[in-house]
Design an enzyme around this catalytic site. Structure first.
Site, PDB file in Angstrom:
ATOM      1  N   SER A 149     102.040 -36.480 113.110  1.00  0.00           N
ATOM      2  CA  SER A 149     101.201 -36.793 111.945  1.00  0.00           C
ATOM      3  C   SER A 149     100.322 -38.002 112.252  1.00  0.00           C
ATOM      4  CB  SER A 149     102.098 -37.123 110.745  1.00  0.00           C
ATOM      5  OG  SER A 149     101.343 -37.643 109.674  1.00  0.00           O
ATOM      6  N   TYR A 162     109.044 -41.018 106.300  1.00  0.00           N
ATOM      7  CA  TYR A 162     108.222 -39.988 106.962  1.00  0.00           C
ATOM      8  C   TYR A 162     107.579 -40.582 108.233  1.00  0.00           C
ATOM      9  CZ  TYR A 162     104.552 -36.349 107.297  1.00  0.00           C
ATOM     10  OH  TYR A 162     103.711 -35.346 107.719  1.00  0.00           O
TER      11      TYR A 162
HETATM   12  N1  NAD Z   1      99.451 -31.302 105.308  1.00  0.00           N
HETATM   13  C1  NAD Z   1      99.119 -32.381 105.991  1.00  0.00           C
HETATM   14  O1  NAD Z   1      98.131 -33.034 105.699  1.00  0.00           O
HETATM   15  C2  NAD Z   1      99.924 -32.831 107.177  1.00  0.00           C
HETATM   16  C3  NAD Z   1      99.474 -33.942 107.890  1.00  0.00           C
HETATM   17  C4  NAD Z   1     100.184 -34.367 109.001  1.00  0.00           C
HETATM   18  C5  NAD Z   1     101.320 -33.680 109.398  1.00  0.00           C
HETATM   19  N2  NAD Z   1     101.743 -32.597 108.678  1.00  0.00           N
HETATM   20  C6  NAD Z   1     102.939 -31.910 109.158  1.00  0.00           C
HETATM   21  O2  NAD Z   1     102.630 -30.539 109.381  1.00  0.00           O
HETATM   22  C7  NAD Z   1     103.822 -29.759 109.169  1.00  0.00           C
HETATM   23  C8  NAD Z   1     103.530 -28.666 108.163  1.00  0.00           C
HETATM   24  O3  NAD Z   1     103.132 -29.273 106.944  1.00  0.00           O
HETATM   25  P1  NAD Z   1     102.506 -28.453 105.724  1.00  0.00           P
HETATM   26  O4  NAD Z   1     101.457 -29.306 105.141  1.00  0.00           O
HETATM   27  O5  NAD Z   1     102.167 -27.078 106.128  1.00  0.00           O
HETATM   28  O6  NAD Z   1     103.754 -28.478 104.714  1.00  0.00           O
HETATM   29  P2  NAD Z   1     104.281 -27.353 103.720  1.00  0.00           P
HETATM   30  O7  NAD Z   1     105.044 -28.086 102.682  1.00  0.00           O
HETATM   31  O8  NAD Z   1     103.180 -26.439 103.292  1.00  0.00           O
HETATM   32  O9  NAD Z   1     105.291 -26.519 104.647  1.00  0.00           O
HETATM   33  C9  NAD Z   1     106.523 -27.037 105.096  1.00  0.00           C
HETATM   34  C10 NAD Z   1     107.477 -25.878 105.314  1.00  0.00           C
HETATM   35  O10 NAD Z   1     108.718 -26.409 105.797  1.00  0.00           O
HETATM   36  C11 NAD Z   1     109.763 -25.680 105.174  1.00  0.00           C
HETATM   37  N3  NAD Z   1     111.007 -26.452 105.101  1.00  0.00           N
HETATM   38  C12 NAD Z   1     111.238 -27.559 104.360  1.00  0.00           C
HETATM   39  N4  NAD Z   1     112.521 -27.926 104.484  1.00  0.00           N
HETATM   40  C13 NAD Z   1     113.119 -27.050 105.333  1.00  0.00           C
HETATM   41  C14 NAD Z   1     114.434 -26.904 105.841  1.00  0.00           C
HETATM   42  N5  NAD Z   1     115.421 -27.744 105.482  1.00  0.00           N
HETATM   43  N6  NAD Z   1     114.683 -25.885 106.696  1.00  0.00           N
HETATM   44  C15 NAD Z   1     113.699 -25.017 107.037  1.00  0.00           C
HETATM   45  N7  NAD Z   1     112.434 -25.096 106.580  1.00  0.00           N
HETATM   46  C16 NAD Z   1     112.147 -26.113 105.731  1.00  0.00           C
HETATM   47  C17 NAD Z   1     109.250 -25.400 103.755  1.00  0.00           C
HETATM   48  O11 NAD Z   1     109.958 -24.321 103.158  1.00  0.00           O
HETATM   49  C18 NAD Z   1     107.784 -25.088 104.022  1.00  0.00           C
HETATM   50  O12 NAD Z   1     107.553 -23.711 104.211  1.00  0.00           O
HETATM   51  C19 NAD Z   1     104.896 -30.747 108.707  1.00  0.00           C
HETATM   52  O13 NAD Z   1     105.668 -31.138 109.818  1.00  0.00           O
HETATM   53  C20 NAD Z   1     104.094 -31.918 108.189  1.00  0.00           C
HETATM   54  O14 NAD Z   1     104.825 -33.114 108.232  1.00  0.00           O
HETATM   55  C21 NAD Z   1     101.069 -32.160 107.577  1.00  0.00           C
END
Ligand code: NAD
Length: 276
Positions: A149, A162
């Protein structure tokens, strides 16, 4: 070989099996579609089985599978890897994409919240990598992509746990690269900036914070999940055969500095034109 054939040879994922965690979410469902579009069979793993099942019909190609796993438990990670191997026979690529976050001040975090965030974002990537390498990649090689991230490097207030987890992902990525390079395994991290998904919905809905994001991002906007796909395919394909142990920031230039005050683009463009 013409350019198109050359690109296809290097970037194709045909014949490969890729396991993606968090594949029911905003970013990783898009990754699953992109990886399938590049020719791979994909095992979509998530706590939310309905969500990954709903992604399956939106993917190109055949043979993709959906798996329920609670990544907070190592025993479930082990069972999930066994299930994926039983279904596909091999795993060539792993995307550790599942993540959770809750914005709360450092003084307000309790042990349960700390564990919940660390377990999904960091512990799960550690043990998923360990299991996949033990059972599928040692002896034949493979590619690991860990989702880090912007908060791996710079912290936004309220993201202490986080940020710890996502900083840890960078150290984990380096350890994987160092210890498993000899097995023909490359491990890298993608560090997204602000991507429009459910995880970041509250930021998009808050005009003050959205303006902040625009000001600190060279591209002056949040990104769509598909804007991470080029890097994902690169890191899973033969095109990245000598890239390992690195973090690739796909953040619209947020780490480059941003502009803390309004800087009219037209002035910049005119100035540029005058110097030509
Ligand atoms: N959206 C952003 O701006 C952003 C920025 C930087 C990093 N990220 C990272 O990208 C990745 C995806 O993020 P996103 O925005 O698509 O999030 P999201 O919330 O849309 O998706 C996260 C997924 O993880 C699953 N999950 C949560 N807990 C779980 C568990 N205990 N076991 C199995 N699955 C589990 C959820 O069911 C969900 O489908 C993450 O690692 C997040 O930290 C996102």
């Amino acid at each position: 070989m013409n350019v198109a054939e050359n690109l296809r040879k290097h970037y194709s994922l045909e014949g490969k099996v890729v396991l993606i965690t968090g594949a029911g979410g905003g970013i990783c469902s898009e990754m699953a579609r992109a990886v399938a579009g590049a020719g791979a069979e994909v095992a979509l793993c998530d706590l939310n089985l309905d969500a990954v099942r709903a992604v399956l019909p939106t993917m190109q190609g055949a043979g993709h599978t959906a798996h329920r796993v609670d990544l907070r438990r190592v025993s479930e990670i082990e069972a999930c890897v066994d299930e994926v191997l039983a279904a596909h026979g091999r795993i060539d690529g792993l995307v550790n994409g599942a993540g959770v976050s809750k914005r709360l001040g450092l003084l307000d975090v309790d042990e349960a919240l700390y564990d919940a965030i660390m377990d999904v974002n960091l512990k799960a990537a550690f043990f998923m990598g360990q299991q996949v390498v033990r059972k599928a990649m040692r002896g034949r090689g493979g590619k690991i992509v860990n989702i880090a991230s912007y908060n791996s490097t710079r912290i936004c207030g309220g993201s202490s746990v986080y940020g710890c987890a996502k900083s840890g992902i960078l150290g984990l990525t380096r350890s994987m690269a160092v210890e498993w390079g000899g097995f023909g395994i490359q491990a890298n991290a993608i560090a997204p900036g602000f991507i429009e998904t459910p995880l970041c919905r509250e930021l998009k809905e808050d005009q003050a914070r959205l303006s902040c994001i625009e000001d600190m991002t060279c591209c002056r906007r949040m990104a769509q999940p598909e804007e991470l796909m080029g890097m994902t395919i690169l890191l899973l394909s033969d095109a990245s055969s000598y890239m390992t142990g690195q973090v690739y920031n796909v953040d619209g230039g947020a780490l480059a500095g941003g502009t803390p005050w309004y800087f009219p683009t037209a002035y910049g463009a005119k100035q540029h034109a005058e110097t030509e």
